[in-house]
Design a protein around this motif. Structure first.
Motif, mmCIF file in Angstrom:
data_model
loop_
_atom_site.group_PDB
_atom_site.id
_atom_site.type_symbol
_atom_site.label_atom_id
_atom_site.label_comp_id
_atom_site.label_asym_id
_atom_site.label_seq_id
_atom_site.Cartn_x
_atom_site.Cartn_y
_atom_site.Cartn_z
ATOM 1 N N MET A 1 29.729 19.230 49.037
ATOM 2 C CA MET A 1 29.546 20.244 47.805
ATOM 3 C C MET A 1 30.492 21.649 48.131
ATOM 4 O O MET A 1 31.166 22.092 47.212
ATOM 5 N N ASN A 2 30.602 21.931 49.282
ATOM 6 C CA ASN A 2 31.370 23.017 49.663
ATOM 7 C C ASN A 2 32.895 22.699 49.117
ATOM 8 O O ASN A 2 33.504 23.491 48.664
ATOM 9 N N LEU A 3 33.449 21.551 49.515
ATOM 10 C CA LEU A 3 34.778 20.862 49.087
ATOM 11 C C LEU A 3 34.795 21.018 47.634
ATOM 12 O O LEU A 3 36.123 21.593 47.075
ATOM 13 N N HIS A 4 33.779 20.513 47.026
ATOM 14 C CA HIS A 4 33.978 20.645 45.456
ATOM 15 C C HIS A 4 34.108 22.070 45.125
ATOM 16 O O HIS A 4 34.875 22.228 43.958
ATOM 17 N N ARG B 1 35.547 24.546 46.537
ATOM 18 C CA ARG B 1 36.795 24.957 46.728
ATOM 19 C C ARG B 1 38.123 24.520 46.031
ATOM 20 O O ARG B 1 38.817 25.124 45.714
ATOM 21 N N LEU B 2 37.648 23.533 45.055
ATOM 22 C CA LEU B 2 38.509 22.923 44.428
ATOM 23 C C LEU B 2 38.239 22.957 42.817
ATOM 24 O O LEU B 2 39.075 22.787 42.118
ATOM 25 N N ALA B 3 37.178 23.627 42.638
ATOM 26 C CA ALA B 3 36.879 23.833 41.196
ATOM 27 C C ALA B 3 37.655 24.932 40.430
ATOM 28 O O ALA B 3 38.014 25.960 41.226
ATOM 29 N N GLN B 4 37.972 24.763 39.264
ATOM 30 C CA GLN B 4 38.838 25.757 38.562
ATOM 31 C C GLN B 4 38.074 26.162 37.194
ATOM 32 O O GLN B 4 37.426 25.086 36.573
ATOM 33 N N SER C 1 40.893 35.345 41.247
ATOM 34 C CA SER C 1 41.114 34.042 41.950
ATOM 35 C C SER C 1 42.379 33.280 41.064
ATOM 36 O O SER C 1 42.203 33.248 40.029
ATOM 37 N N ASP C 2 43.247 32.468 41.962
ATOM 38 C CA ASP C 2 44.029 31.757 41.218
ATOM 39 C C ASP C 2 43.421 30.623 40.478
ATOM 40 O O ASP C 2 44.031 29.979 39.499
#
Length: 279
Positions: A1-4, A6-9, A47-48
Motif C-alpha cells: 500500500m505504501n509503495l502504491h 508513493r507512485l500515485a499521481q 508535489s511533482d
C-alpha cells in the motif's frame, strides 16, 4: 500500500481558473482561520506528482467517461452547481437573491461579481437558520472598519458602504431546538459591534422541560445570546462549561415561558431578529 501511494499521481481539474474552490469563494471573508486549509492544499500541490488544470468544466470541456478511460480512479468532489429554489411565489422577483449568489458576490466568484444587490431598504430578510444565513446577516451588519480588514472584494465593500440595511430578520420553519447554525457562529453575531439580537419569547414557551433532556442546541443558543460568554478559561473543563450552559439555558427557557424578553443587552443602531414560523 505504501509503495502504491508513493507512485500515485493526482491530476486536479477545476472549473475556475484559480484553485481552492469553496474555501476561496464560499467561506466568509471574516473567517481567515477556516481558510488556513489553503496552506495544506498548497503543500500537496507542490508535489511533482500533483498537477492542477484550471478553467476546465467537466461535462463540457471533458466528459466523465473520458476521464474514466484516462485514469485508474476518478473522484468527483464539487459543491452546489446551481441554486436550490423553494418553488414559492415571488422568489424570482427583483431584490430576492439566493444565498449561493449572494455569498459568491461578496467573495468575488466570477459568475456573481455583477450581482449588485439592492441594499437600499433598512430591513433585510434571510430565510434559513444555518451558518450561511448567519454569515449573510453578519456581512450585512458588520461595520466597514471590520470588513476592510478582510479579503472581501472591493466592489462588494463599495456597495456595502452605501447599504441602508440596519435590521436583519432570520426566518426559519422550525423552532430553537432545530436551528442548524453553530454556537460559534451565533456568538460572532452577537459580539458584532453596534448590533443586538432579538429572540421572540413565544418561540421558547414550554421548552423548560425539554432543555433538561435535550439541551445542546437550545441552551447553546440561549446561553450565547444571554450571557455572551467568553472563551473557556484554562481551569474550566468542557464538562463544567456544558453544565453551566445547561443550567443557564434552562433558566432562560423558564424565563421565556413567563413571557420575559430574551434579548441581549447590547446597544447600537443595528439589530438581528431570529424568528420562526410553523409551516
Amino acid at each position: 500500500m505504501n509503495l502504491h501511494h508513493r507512485l500515485a499521481q493526482v491530476d486536479i481539474y477545476e472549473k475556475l481558473p484559480v484553485p481552492f474552490g469553496l474555501v476561496r469563494f464560499g467561506v466568509a471573508p471574516d473567517h481567515p482561520e477556516v481558510k488556513n486549509v489553503i496552506n495544506t492544499f498548497t503543500q500537496t500541490a507542490r508535489s511533482d506528482r500533483c498537477s492542477y488544470y484550471g478553467n476546465v468544466t467537466v461535462g463540457k470541456d471533458i466528459t466523465v467517461k473520458e476521464l474514466q478511460k484516462a485514469y485508474h480512479a476518478v473522484i468527483l468532489s464539487y459543491g452546489a452547481e446551481d441554486n436550490r429554489t423553494l418553488g414559492i411565489p415571488g422568489e424570482d422577483l427583483a431584490g430576492v437573491y439566493t444565498a449561493r449568489a449572494f455569498v459568491g458576490w461578496y467573495n468575488g466568484l466570477p459568475e456573481n461579481r455583477d450581482l449588485k444587490p439592492d441594499l437600499s431598504s433598512e430591513t433585510a430578510v434571510v430565510l434559513g437558520h444555518g451558518n450561511v444565513a448567519l454569515d449573510v446577516a453578519r456581512i450585512l451588519l458588520s461595520p466597514l472598519e471590520i470588513l476592510r480588514k478582510t479579503d472581501i472584494t472591493e466592489d462588494s465593500l463599495a456597495i456595502l458602504a452605501r447599504s441602508k440595511v440596519k435590521r436583519v430578520c432570520l426566518v426559519g420553519r422550525r423552532g430553537p431546538l432545530q436551528v442548524a447554525f453553530t454556537i460559534k457562529e451565533l456568538r460572532e453575531m452577537i459580539n458584532l459591534p453596534n448590533a443586538r439580537p432579538f429572540l421572540d419569547p413565544a418561540d421558547f414557551k414550554g421548552l423548560g422541560d425539554v432543555v433538561k433532556v435535550s439541551a445542546q442546541k437550545l441552551t447553546g443558543l440561549l446561553h450565547a445570546v444571554r450571557m455572551n460568554r467568553s472563551a473557556p478559561r484554562g481551569n474550566e473543563s468542557q464538562q463544567q462549561l456544558s453544565n453551566l450552559e445547561m443550567a443557564e439555558g434552562q433558566r432562560l427557557a423558564e424565563a421565556a415561558a413567563d413571557s420575559r424578553s430574551v434579548t441581549c443587552p447590547f446597544l447600537g443602531g443595528c439589530s438581528l431578529h431570529i424568528l420562526t414560523a410553523e409551516c
